[in-house]
Design a protein around this motif. Structure first.
Motif, PDB file in Angstrom:
ATOM      1  N   MET A  16       0.779  -1.151  -0.104  1.00  0.00           N
ATOM      2  CA  MET A  16       0.115   0.055   0.044  1.00  0.00           C
ATOM      3  C   MET A  16       0.973   1.306   0.007  1.00  0.00           C
ATOM      4  O   MET A  16       0.507   2.144  -0.429  1.00  0.00           O
ATOM      5  N   ASP A  17       2.014   1.271   0.575  1.00  0.00           N
ATOM      6  CA  ASP A  17       2.947   2.258   0.959  1.00  0.00           C
ATOM      7  C   ASP A  17       3.262   3.036  -0.623  1.00  0.00           C
ATOM      8  O   ASP A  17       3.378   4.025  -0.701  1.00  0.00           O
ATOM      9  N   GLU A  18       3.478   2.058  -1.613  1.00  0.00           N
ATOM     10  CA  GLU A  18       3.725   2.575  -2.946  1.00  0.00           C
ATOM     11  C   GLU A  18       2.727   3.227  -3.605  1.00  0.00           C
ATOM     12  O   GLU A  18       2.780   4.171  -4.396  1.00  0.00           O
ATOM     13  N   LEU A  19       1.533   3.055  -3.303  1.00  0.00           N
ATOM     14  CA  LEU A  19       0.269   3.876  -3.749  1.00  0.00           C
ATOM     15  C   LEU A  19       0.304   5.279  -3.117  1.00  0.00           C
ATOM     16  O   LEU A  19      -0.221   6.307  -3.972  1.00  0.00           O
ATOM     17  N   LEU A  20       0.789   5.421  -1.989  1.00  0.00           N
ATOM     18  CA  LEU A  20       0.720   6.742  -1.462  1.00  0.00           C
ATOM     19  C   LEU A  20       1.857   7.340  -1.848  1.00  0.00           C
ATOM     20  O   LEU A  20       1.735   8.750  -1.748  1.00  0.00           O
ATOM     21  N   HIS A  21       2.885   6.908  -2.291  1.00  0.00           N
ATOM     22  CA  HIS A  21       4.237   7.695  -2.512  1.00  0.00           C
ATOM     23  C   HIS A  21       3.919   8.683  -3.521  1.00  0.00           C
ATOM     24  O   HIS A  21       3.370   8.709  -4.643  1.00  0.00           O
ATOM     25  N   ASN A  22       4.586   9.931  -3.384  1.00  0.00           N
ATOM     26  CA  ASN A  22       4.451  11.266  -4.387  1.00  0.00           C
ATOM     27  C   ASN A  22       3.030  11.784  -4.447  1.00  0.00           C
ATOM     28  O   ASN A  22       2.792  11.959  -5.537  1.00  0.00           O
ATOM     29  N   THR A  23       2.418  11.637  -3.484  1.00  0.00           N
ATOM     30  CA  THR A  23       0.768  12.020  -3.398  1.00  0.00           C
ATOM     31  C   THR A  23       0.666  13.000  -2.228  1.00  0.00           C
ATOM     32  O   THR A  23       1.375  13.003  -1.346  1.00  0.00           O
ATOM     33  N   LEU A  24      -0.717  13.553  -2.458  1.00  0.00           N
ATOM     34  CA  LEU A  24      -1.165  14.058  -1.416  1.00  0.00           C
ATOM     35  C   LEU A  24      -1.417  13.366   0.041  1.00  0.00           C
ATOM     36  O   LEU A  24      -1.046  14.009   1.092  1.00  0.00           O
ATOM     37  N   MET A  25      -1.751  12.189  -0.099  1.00  0.00           N
ATOM     38  CA  MET A  25      -1.851  11.567   0.879  1.00  0.00           C
ATOM     39  C   MET A  25      -0.582  11.174   1.679  1.00  0.00           C
ATOM     40  O   MET A  25      -0.573  11.201   2.939  1.00  0.00           O
ATOM     41  N   GLU A  26       0.612  10.955   0.799  1.00  0.00           N
ATOM     42  CA  GLU A  26       1.857  11.248   1.640  1.00  0.00           C
ATOM     43  C   GLU A  26       2.283  12.323   2.225  1.00  0.00           C
ATOM     44  O   GLU A  26       2.750  12.469   3.499  1.00  0.00           O
ATOM     45  N   HIS A  27       1.979  13.405   1.538  1.00  0.00           N
ATOM     46  CA  HIS A  27       2.415  14.855   1.907  1.00  0.00           C
ATOM     47  C   HIS A  27       1.672  14.866   3.324  1.00  0.00           C
ATOM     48  O   HIS A  27       2.236  15.660   4.404  1.00  0.00           O
ATOM     49  N   LEU A  28       0.376  14.684   3.379  1.00  0.00           N
ATOM     50  CA  LEU A  28      -0.199  14.926   4.533  1.00  0.00           C
ATOM     51  C   LEU A  28      -0.231  13.781   5.811  1.00  0.00           C
ATOM     52  O   LEU A  28      -0.744  13.754   6.845  1.00  0.00           O
ATOM     53  N   GLY A  29       0.849  12.885   5.539  1.00  0.00           N
ATOM     54  CA  GLY A  29       0.896  11.804   6.382  1.00  0.00           C
ATOM     55  C   GLY A  29      -0.023  10.705   6.800  1.00  0.00           C
ATOM     56  O   GLY A  29      -0.065   9.974   7.598  1.00  0.00           O
ATOM     57  N   MET A  30      -0.604  10.590   5.663  1.00  0.00           N
ATOM     58  CA  MET A  30      -1.917   9.423   5.914  1.00  0.00           C
ATOM     59  C   MET A  30      -1.266   8.098   5.938  1.00  0.00           C
ATOM     60  O   MET A  30       0.059   7.929   5.142  1.00  0.00           O
ATOM     61  N   GLN A  31      -1.525   7.156   6.636  1.00  0.00           N
ATOM     62  CA  GLN A  31      -1.187   6.065   6.663  1.00  0.00           C
ATOM     63  C   GLN A  31      -2.341   4.826   6.201  1.00  0.00           C
ATOM     64  O   GLN A  31      -3.411   5.220   6.958  1.00  0.00           O
ATOM     65  N   VAL A  32      -2.005   3.863   5.589  1.00  0.00           N
ATOM     66  CA  VAL A  32      -3.033   2.668   5.513  1.00  0.00           C
ATOM     67  C   VAL A  32      -2.887   1.692   6.592  1.00  0.00           C
ATOM     68  O   VAL A  32      -1.732   1.156   6.742  1.00  0.00           O
TER      69      VAL A  32
END
Length: 132
Positions: A1-17
């Motif tokens: 799942m982490d690769e889905l969030l990489h370089n996205t708004l979700m990563e920038h805002l610190g979201m985690q699955v």
């Protein structure tokens, strides 16, 4: 799942699955300078971003991603309680899983399990376009 969030708004805002199944998605997000509005409270837009992210991920888990993808179509949110710090947790569950749309209920709570935001998100299921 982490690769889905990489370089996205979700990563920038610190979201985690935390959990991701076709029946339930749990995601967390810190309440800090990345997610604050000017008065030091959790920005409503950050809550909406968390809700839509959880609903979109859940929708993806319900389709054949070789052929289809999921994109947000409509979202609403009621902000129930403010938060200044800590972690908020979104729990998304499907209300409707159709061939062209899915509807998700998302409840965001604080670390004391108090309701911060309730949201409903409609996600469109569309054909995946070939990547170049």
């Amino acid at each position: 799942m982490d690769e889905l969030l990489h370089n996205t708004l979700m990563e920038h805002l610190g979201m985690q699955v935390v959990e991701a199944t076709p029946d339930k998605v749990v995601m967390t997000m810190p309440v800090d300078s990345r997610t604050h509005q000017p008065m030091g409270l959790l920005h409503g837009g950050a809550s909406v971003a968390l809700a839509e992210s959880a609903a979109s991920l859940g929708s993806l888990l319900n389709v054949n991603t070789d052929e289809k993808t999921a994109v947000g179509l409509e979202i609403n949110a009621n902000h129930i309680r403010s938060a200044r710090e800590g972690i908020v947790t979104a729990v998304a569950t499907p209300v409707h899983r159709g061939a062209t749309t899915m509807v998700w209920d998302i409840r965001i709570t604080n670390e004391r399990n108090q309701l911060v935001c309730i949201s409903r998100c409609t996600v469109a299921i569309i054909a995946r376009k070939p990547t170049r």
